[in-house]
Write a protein that holds these residues in place. Structure first.
Motif, PDB file in Angstrom:
ATOM      1  N   SER A 259       0.828  -1.205   0.000  1.00 24.41           N
ATOM      2  CA  SER A 259       0.000   0.000   0.000  1.00 24.41           C
ATOM      3  C   SER A 259       0.865   1.259   0.000  1.00 24.41           C
ATOM      4  O   SER A 259       0.562   2.229  -0.712  1.00 24.41           O
ATOM      5  N   LEU A 260       1.965   1.247   0.785  1.00 22.78           N
ATOM      6  CA  LEU A 260       2.825   2.426   0.820  1.00 22.78           C
ATOM      7  C   LEU A 260       3.619   2.582  -0.470  1.00 22.78           C
ATOM      8  O   LEU A 260       3.846   3.706  -0.927  1.00 22.78           O
ATOM      9  N   LEU A 261       4.034   1.458  -1.062  1.00 21.43           N
ATOM     10  CA  LEU A 261       4.691   1.539  -2.375  1.00 21.43           C
ATOM     11  C   LEU A 261       3.738   2.112  -3.416  1.00 21.43           C
ATOM     12  O   LEU A 261       4.119   2.946  -4.240  1.00 21.43           O
ATOM     13  N   SER A 262       2.502   1.664  -3.369  1.00 23.37           N
ATOM     14  CA  SER A 262       1.493   2.166  -4.297  1.00 23.37           C
ATOM     15  C   SER A 262       1.257   3.656  -4.090  1.00 23.37           C
ATOM     16  O   SER A 262       1.138   4.421  -5.048  1.00 23.37           O
ATOM     17  N   ALA A 263       1.213   4.074  -2.822  1.00 22.54           N
ATOM     18  CA  ALA A 263       1.006   5.486  -2.514  1.00 22.54           C
ATOM     19  C   ALA A 263       2.189   6.327  -3.009  1.00 22.54           C
ATOM     20  O   ALA A 263       2.001   7.453  -3.506  1.00 22.54           O
ATOM     21  N   VAL A 264       3.405   5.785  -2.891  1.00 29.01           N
ATOM     22  CA  VAL A 264       4.593   6.496  -3.383  1.00 29.01           C
ATOM     23  C   VAL A 264       4.541   6.641  -4.905  1.00 29.01           C
ATOM     24  O   VAL A 264       4.872   7.696  -5.459  1.00 29.01           O
ATOM     25  N   VAL A 265       4.120   5.573  -5.577  1.00 31.96           N
ATOM     26  CA  VAL A 265       3.957   5.636  -7.038  1.00 31.96           C
ATOM     27  C   VAL A 265       2.939   6.710  -7.406  1.00 31.96           C
ATOM     28  O   VAL A 265       3.150   7.503  -8.337  1.00 31.96           O
ATOM     29  N   ALA A 266       1.838   6.745  -6.667  1.00 31.83           N
ATOM     30  CA  ALA A 266       0.801   7.754  -6.917  1.00 31.83           C
ATOM     31  C   ALA A 266       1.336   9.161  -6.695  1.00 31.83           C
ATOM     32  O   ALA A 266       1.044  10.083  -7.461  1.00 31.83           O
ATOM     33  N   ASP A 267       2.159   9.336  -5.665  1.00 31.20           N
ATOM     34  CA  ASP A 267       2.758  10.647  -5.408  1.00 31.20           C
ATOM     35  C   ASP A 267       3.631  11.079  -6.574  1.00 31.20           C
ATOM     36  O   ASP A 267       3.612  12.242  -6.987  1.00 31.20           O
ATOM     37  N   GLY A 268       4.422  10.122  -7.093  1.00 32.10           N
ATOM     38  CA  GLY A 268       5.295  10.436  -8.207  1.00 32.10           C
ATOM     39  C   GLY A 268       4.545  10.805  -9.473  1.00 32.10           C
ATOM     40  O   GLY A 268       5.007  11.626 -10.261  1.00 32.10           O
ATOM     41  N   MET A 269       3.370  10.202  -9.646  1.00 35.19           N
ATOM     42  CA  MET A 269       2.584  10.467 -10.857  1.00 35.19           C
ATOM     43  C   MET A 269       1.786  11.759 -10.764  1.00 35.19           C
ATOM     44  O   MET A 269       1.436  12.353 -11.794  1.00 35.19           O
ATOM     45  N   THR A 270       1.488  12.215  -9.542  1.00 32.93           N
ATOM     46  CA  THR A 270       0.599  13.365  -9.374  1.00 32.93           C
ATOM     47  C   THR A 270       1.250  14.573  -8.713  1.00 32.93           C
ATOM     48  O   THR A 270       0.713  15.676  -8.776  1.00 32.93           O
ATOM     49  N   GLY A 271       2.397  14.363  -8.067  1.00 33.97           N
ATOM     50  CA  GLY A 271       3.015  15.473  -7.359  1.00 33.97           C
ATOM     51  C   GLY A 271       2.406  15.733  -5.995  1.00 33.97           C
ATOM     52  O   GLY A 271       2.756  16.710  -5.321  1.00 33.97           O
ATOM     53  N   LYS A 272       1.488  14.887  -5.561  1.00 33.45           N
ATOM     54  CA  LYS A 272       0.857  15.016  -4.242  1.00 33.45           C
ATOM     55  C   LYS A 272       1.659  14.246  -3.197  1.00 33.45           C
ATOM     56  O   LYS A 272       2.587  13.510  -3.516  1.00 33.45           O
ATOM     57  N   ARG A 273       1.294  14.415  -1.939  1.00 34.41           N
ATOM     58  CA  ARG A 273       1.944  13.702  -0.846  1.00 34.41           C
ATOM     59  C   ARG A 273       0.913  12.903  -0.060  1.00 34.41           C
ATOM     60  O   ARG A 273      -0.174  13.388   0.233  1.00 34.41           O
ATOM     61  N   HIS A 274       1.270  11.676   0.284  1.00 36.19           N
ATOM     62  CA  HIS A 274       0.358  10.845   1.067  1.00 36.19           C
ATOM     63  C   HIS A 274       0.802  10.823   2.528  1.00 36.19           C
ATOM     64  O   HIS A 274       1.939  11.179   2.862  1.00 36.19           O
ATOM     65  N   SER A 275      -0.089  10.393   3.402  1.00 40.87           N
ATOM     66  CA  SER A 275       0.223  10.223   4.822  1.00 40.87           C
ATOM     67  C   SER A 275       0.402   8.732   5.097  1.00 40.87           C
ATOM     68  O   SER A 275      -0.556   7.970   5.022  1.00 40.87           O
ATOM     69  N   SER A 276       1.631   8.330   5.407  1.00 43.85           N
ATOM     70  CA  SER A 276       1.930   6.907   5.591  1.00 43.85           C
ATOM     71  C   SER A 276       1.118   6.296   6.724  1.00 43.85           C
ATOM     72  O   SER A 276       0.535   5.213   6.571  1.00 43.85           O
ATOM     73  N   ASN A 277       1.082   6.969   7.855  1.00 47.67           N
ATOM     74  CA  ASN A 277       0.397   6.402   9.012  1.00 47.67           C
ATOM     75  C   ASN A 277      -1.114   6.365   8.817  1.00 47.67           C
ATOM     76  O   ASN A 277      -1.771   5.411   9.214  1.00 47.67           O
ATOM     77  N   ARG A 278      -1.652   7.394   8.185  1.00 46.73           N
ATOM     78  CA  ARG A 278      -3.086   7.374   7.892  1.00 46.73           C
ATOM     79  C   ARG A 278      -3.404   6.262   6.898  1.00 46.73           C
ATOM     80  O   ARG A 278      -4.454   5.619   6.994  1.00 46.73           O
ATOM     81  N   GLU A 279      -2.508   6.035   5.971  1.00 48.10           N
ATOM     82  CA  GLU A 279      -2.714   4.960   5.002  1.00 48.10           C
ATOM     83  C   GLU A 279      -2.779   3.605   5.711  1.00 48.10           C
ATOM     84  O   GLU A 279      -3.631   2.776   5.395  1.00 48.10           O
ATOM     85  N   LEU A 280      -1.890   3.391   6.672  1.00 44.80           N
ATOM     86  CA  LEU A 280      -1.904   2.128   7.408  1.00 44.80           C
ATOM     87  C   LEU A 280      -3.190   1.975   8.219  1.00 44.80           C
ATOM     88  O   LEU A 280      -3.757   0.886   8.297  1.00 44.80           O
ATOM     89  N   ILE A 281      -3.641   3.063   8.826  1.00 45.64           N
ATOM     90  CA  ILE A 281      -4.886   3.000   9.600  1.00 45.64           C
ATOM     91  C   ILE A 281      -6.063   2.669   8.689  1.00 45.64           C
ATOM     92  O   ILE A 281      -6.910   1.835   9.015  1.00 45.64           O
TER      93      ILE A 281
END
Length: 578
Positions: A259-281
């Motif tokens: 999930s975090l790898l996927s979120a990092v890929v999404a960040d790279g494609m969009t320029g946005k930033r994800h919240s790792s801990n919120r993602e885990l929750i």
């Protein structure tokens, strides 16, 4: 109304984009959900339930606005092993426990720790998973019958080899048609999901020309219900928790990593930033709720998330729409899904395995011929030939041990003396017949931790022969020190104090200094014995020398001492500090 957070700047045009991307990803998710579920050893509808429930919750509660959640290929080996060993109901409990672990990891802000898992370990088990997924679909592709499923790779391969005579030409043709359509669709119709087109075309061909000769979802698993199952809490006991906690932890770790790898890929494609801990929750809550509806564990799916972004997704609403689309299709078209040939599902999973294999990264790490290559190879082989739990545990332990070994090798201890020609301390000044009997100076470089601390103490003790009055340790190039390193340093200090000598420290860095202060060794050595520079320490040491015992070595002639020659020493001449 003003939208904020992940919906900031949201408007009607954004909703249209989310509808389009959600619809496309939802259609793509249906065959994948069923395929992953079948490969995990459970009924195809359970993957659909996961796509709906986990997909909606991960989008709503996760830390990435573009994340698409659901069943993924990474889970297949561990889920299949749980089903084989414990059964479907215990799989639900394992997924439930994994959800709790993920929530706790997010609450205690441990999301960053997952990023520290060595890359060779993740590449190794990912490539191993790809091999297991691919090999697991050979039987369906060939239409083999009377196949008995096993937990281990070799037994499954033996089953396939011994049943090759049952190969169905109809299944092979169906699988080839599906594979060909999947590969050709992106060339002819780039925006149409090839897996869905291949599934439909091959299913129609099989129904028209090979009806009754190709195994289908209906003939193997029964009809797919057109509704979600009733909400039901599984019976959880301490005995079951004890038996399932290890696989649950692996599910949580895999889910968190993917999930975090996927979120990092999404960040790279969009320029946005994800919240790792919120993602885990969010992932955790989704995996707590999904088993209550009969679904298998789910996580962020990299390919579907990338597809979501490429089709114009603007907010988490696209992920919610994707789940709703799957639910609507389940209600309207579930009976037709029963006619899908298993041979049509096989190429879909084979391509998933091929795409997730990270073959280029695998080859790149192997070519380095380093300790990373060893970790990668062993993790890969253990994933394939034992199980994923063992592979991850051994891979991590081996990576840590090899890292400790590398760090230990970085520690160097050199006995030095001043070089009058350069006015610097150099190791080449110390020889068997050329040493100072009263002041020993050591340069220590590298981390002083449990992996090297014993070598540090032994090296110093073994090279001291003349019982010098003063020991100067140059620690300017020691970046870190743990309590084991401090303990061994303490042994050296106590040894010298017992002999009536003193220990001087020069150039110590903040972290080691903080450790010495916390343990009390700083006070034992004495604050006056710590110096910022080696020169200051030598100046102090020279004042402590007994010049009547000087051998005329001239080591310190460039500083404040005019060392005696042998003749002067014999005459009892005492030097005067400059």
């Amino acid at each position: 109304m003003k939208w904020t957070g992940r919906f900031e700047g949201y408007h009607a045009a954004s909703l249209r984009k989310d509808l389009v991307s959600g619809l496309i990803v939802g259609i793509i998710a249906i065959p994948l959900g069923m395929a992953f579920s079948i490969a995990s050893g459970v009924k195809p509808e359970y993957g659909i339930y996961t796509t709906i429930v986990a997909g909606i919750l991960i989008s709503l509660l996760g830390g990435s606005r573009f994340q698409i959640g659901g069943p993924t290929g990474a889970f297949i080996p561990i889920l299949f092993a749980i089903v084989m060993q414990y059964g479907y109901e215990n799989l639900l409990i394992a997924g439930f426990l994994a959800g709790i672990i993920l929530v706790l990891m997010g609450v205690f802000k441990l999301g960053v720790l997952i990023k520290f898992i060595p890359r060779p370990v993740t590449i190794g088990f990912t490539a191993g998973i790809a091999v297991i997924i691919f090999s697991g679909q050979i039987a369906n592709f060939l239409g083999l019958t009377n196949i008995e499923k096993h937990e281990d790779f070799l037994s499954n391969m033996k089953e396939i080899i011994t049943h090759l005579e049952t190969t169905s030409i109809y299944s092979v043709i169906t699988g080839v048609i599906c594979l060909a359509v999947i590969l050709l669709t992106p060339m002819l119709l780039p925006k149409v999901p090839g897996s869905l087109v291949g599934l439909i075309v091959s299913a129609i061909v099989a129904a028209l020309f090979f009806h009754g000769h190709v195994a289908t979802i209906g003939s193997s698993f029964g009809a797919i219900p057109s509704t979600l199952p009733h909400f039901q809490i599984p019976e959880i006991t301490w005995e079951r928790i004890g038996a399932l906690i290890r696989p649950a932890f692996i599910i949580a770790m895999l889910g968190g990593i993917e999930s975090l790898l996927s979120a990092v890929v999404a960040d790279g494609m969009t320029g946005k930033r994800h919240s790792s801990n919120r993602e885990l929750i969010g992932q955790g809550i989704a995996n707590i709720v999904t088993p209550l509806f009969g679904g298998i564990p789910g996580t962020g799916a990299i390919a579907r998330t990338a597809t979501n972004i490429k089709n114009g997704a603007v907010s988490p609403l696209s992920g919610v729409i994707h789940g709703v689309v799957v639910f609507i299709i389940l209600i309207l078209f579930a009976p037709y899904a029963s006619d899908i040939p298993l041979a049509s599902m096989a190429p879909i999973l084979m391509l998933v395995a091929w795409n997730m294999s990270e073959r280029k990264e695998f080859a790149h790490v192997l070519k380095t011929k380093t300790s990373d290559s060893i970790v990668l190879a062993i993790t890969f082989l253990l994933t394939v030939f034992t199980n994923l739990t063992t592979a991850v545990e051994v891979g991590l332990i081996l990576a840590v041990l090899l890292f400790v070994k590398q760090m230990s090798d970085m520690l160097t201890i050199a006995k030095v003396l001043p070089d009058p020609a350069s006015e610097k301390v150099k190791a080449h000044m110390v020889t068997e017949g050329h040493d100072c009997p009263q002041l020993n100076i050591y340069t220590i470089e590298g981390p002083l931790f449990f992996g090297a601390a014993n070598m540090f103490e032994k090296s110093i003790m073994d090279t001291i022969h003349l019982r010098p009055k003063t020991l100067l340790l140059r620690l300017g190039k020691v970046p870190i020190m743990d309590t084991t390193g401090e303990s061994n340093l303490s042994s050296v200090v106590k040894h010298f104090k017992k002999l009536g000598g003193i220990v001087l420290i020069s150039g110590i860095q903040p972290q080691p200094l903080d450790v010495l202060k916390k343990t009390g060794l700083y006070e034992l050595i004495g604050a006056e014995h710590f110096f910022a520079h080696t020169g200051e320490a030598i100046d102090y040491a020279l004042l402590q020398l007994d010049y009547n015992k000087c051998l005329g070595c001239k080591h310190f002639a460039f500083r404040e001492c005019s060392a005696l020659s042998n003749a002067e020493s014999q005459q009892g001449v005492v030097p005067v500090p400059r």
